[in-house]
Design a protein around this motif. Structure first.
Motif, PDB file in Angstrom:
ATOM      1  N   LYS A 151      -3.745   3.773  -0.475  1.00  0.00           N
ATOM      2  CA  LYS A 151      -3.825   2.747   0.574  1.00  0.00           C
ATOM      3  C   LYS A 151      -3.306   3.289   1.898  1.00  0.00           C
ATOM      4  N   ASN A 152      -2.142   3.930   1.874  1.00  0.00           N
ATOM      5  CA  ASN A 152      -1.563   4.477   3.110  1.00  0.00           C
ATOM      6  C   ASN A 152      -2.466   5.549   3.718  1.00  0.00           C
ATOM      7  N   LEU A 153      -3.018   6.393   2.862  1.00  0.00           N
ATOM      8  CA  LEU A 153      -3.902   7.461   3.339  1.00  0.00           C
ATOM      9  C   LEU A 153      -5.181   6.880   3.940  1.00  0.00           C
ATOM     10  N   THR A 154      -5.735   5.882   3.299  1.00  0.00           N
ATOM     11  CA  THR A 154      -6.964   5.250   3.786  1.00  0.00           C
ATOM     12  C   THR A 154      -6.734   4.556   5.120  1.00  0.00           C
ATOM     13  N   ILE A 155      -5.605   3.894   5.249  1.00  0.00           N
ATOM     14  CA  ILE A 155      -5.286   3.191   6.507  1.00  0.00           C
ATOM     15  C   ILE A 155      -5.223   4.170   7.668  1.00  0.00           C
ATOM     16  N   GLU A 156      -4.533   5.285   7.469  1.00  0.00           N
ATOM     17  CA  GLU A 156      -4.409   6.271   8.549  1.00  0.00           C
ATOM     18  C   GLU A 156      -5.759   6.915   8.879  1.00  0.00           C
ATOM     19  N   THR A 157      -6.570   7.118   7.863  1.00  0.00           N
ATOM     20  CA  THR A 157      -7.892   7.709   8.100  1.00  0.00           C
ATOM     21  C   THR A 157      -8.793   6.738   8.852  1.00  0.00           C
ATOM     22  N   LEU A 158      -8.688   5.468   8.517  1.00  0.00           N
ATOM     23  CA  LEU A 158      -9.455   4.447   9.240  1.00  0.00           C
ATOM     24  C   LEU A 158      -9.014   4.365  10.705  1.00  0.00           C
ATOM     25  N   LYS A 159      -7.733   4.571  10.942  1.00  0.00           N
ATOM     26  CA  LYS A 159      -7.238   4.613  12.326  1.00  0.00           C
ATOM     27  C   LYS A 159      -7.886   5.772  13.077  1.00  0.00           C
ATOM     28  N   MET A 160      -7.996   6.902  12.408  1.00  0.00           N
ATOM     29  CA  MET A 160      -8.627   8.074  13.023  1.00  0.00           C
ATOM     30  C   MET A 160     -10.098   7.805  13.343  1.00  0.00           C
TER      31      MET A 160
END
Length: 239
Positions: A151-160
């Motif tokens: 979840k944390n990794l996906t959130i940061e990638t979506l921000k990118m």
């Protein structure tokens, strides 16, 4: 007493003895014989029952073996699918991530601006591929720590990706604005184009700076996520 009389008397004695022996021995023999026959019949019946029970047991045993085999195969199938999907999850995620990171604004102009739209469509496809594998893996693997890391990794990638989408939108707008300037005076049009180009540099410069900071955090989470999955795979292999 003549010889004939003696023979008759001896014969009578022998007959009496034979009758006595027959009367006392034969019934006992017949009883034993009947008893033996009954015993053999009982043993045969018991043996038949034992064989029947044994046959049923063997059938149950075969069913049990079959069920255990199926269970073992199912367990292996679940673990194997889990491992395959973990590999695919890592692969699809990194394809998505690096498609964001490796995008460059250099080389684009009003003539090939359509290629940027193609890149954005590819980004959406990579994200979708990741989501599909993610949902498949959820069938075989459910773990709170894994879910939290993902979840944390996906959130940061979506921000990118959002940052890239915003920069692309602004970039495209400025390219159209630069190309469609309705200024007849050459000097003024050139000056306006230079100003727009400066704004484009500012947009891309800001984007690269912010993207670099986001990527540092995302890459750190990605390394943690990858290490976790690697450990999970090693645990499965050792089972």
């Amino acid at each position: 007493m003549n010889d004939t009389s003696i023979y008759i008397i001896i014969l009578q004695v022998i007959i009496l003895i034979a009758i006595y022996v027959f009367r006392n021995s034969v019934p006992t023999f017949l009883k034993e014989k009947a008893k033996n026959i009954a015993t053999k019949q009982d043993i045969g019946k018991i043996t038949s029952e034992i064989e029947s029970v044994k046959s049923e047991f063997n059938k149950d045993l075969e069913i049990l073996k079959s069920n255990l085999s199926l269970k073992k195969q199912a367990s292996f199938s679940i673990q194997e699918n889990k491992r395959i999907l973990i590999y695919e999850l890592v692969e699809t995620f990194n394809t998505w991530l690096y498609s964001i990171v490796n995008f460059s604004f250099s080389g684009y102009n009003i003539q090939n601006i359509g290629e940027i739209k193609t890149h954005r469509k590819n980004l959406e496809k990579h994200k979708l591929d990741f989501n599909v594998i993610e949902n498949k893996l959820n069938i075989f693997y459910n773990n709170k720590e894994f879910d939290e890391l993902k979840k944390n990794l996906t959130i940061e990638t979506l921000k990118m990706q959002y940052l890239l989408d915003q920069a692309i939108s602004e970039y495209e707008l400025k390219l159209y604005e630069k190309h469609h300037l309705e200024i007849e005076d050459y000097y003024e049009r050139t000056l306006a184009q230079n100003n727009i180009q400066t704004e484009i540099f500012e947009i891309t410069g800001k984007y690269y700076k912010e993207m670099t900071e986001l990527y540092k955090k995302t890459n750190s989470l990605n390394l943690e996520f990858t290490r976790y999955l690697k450990n999970e795979l090693e645990k499965d292999i050792l089972k």
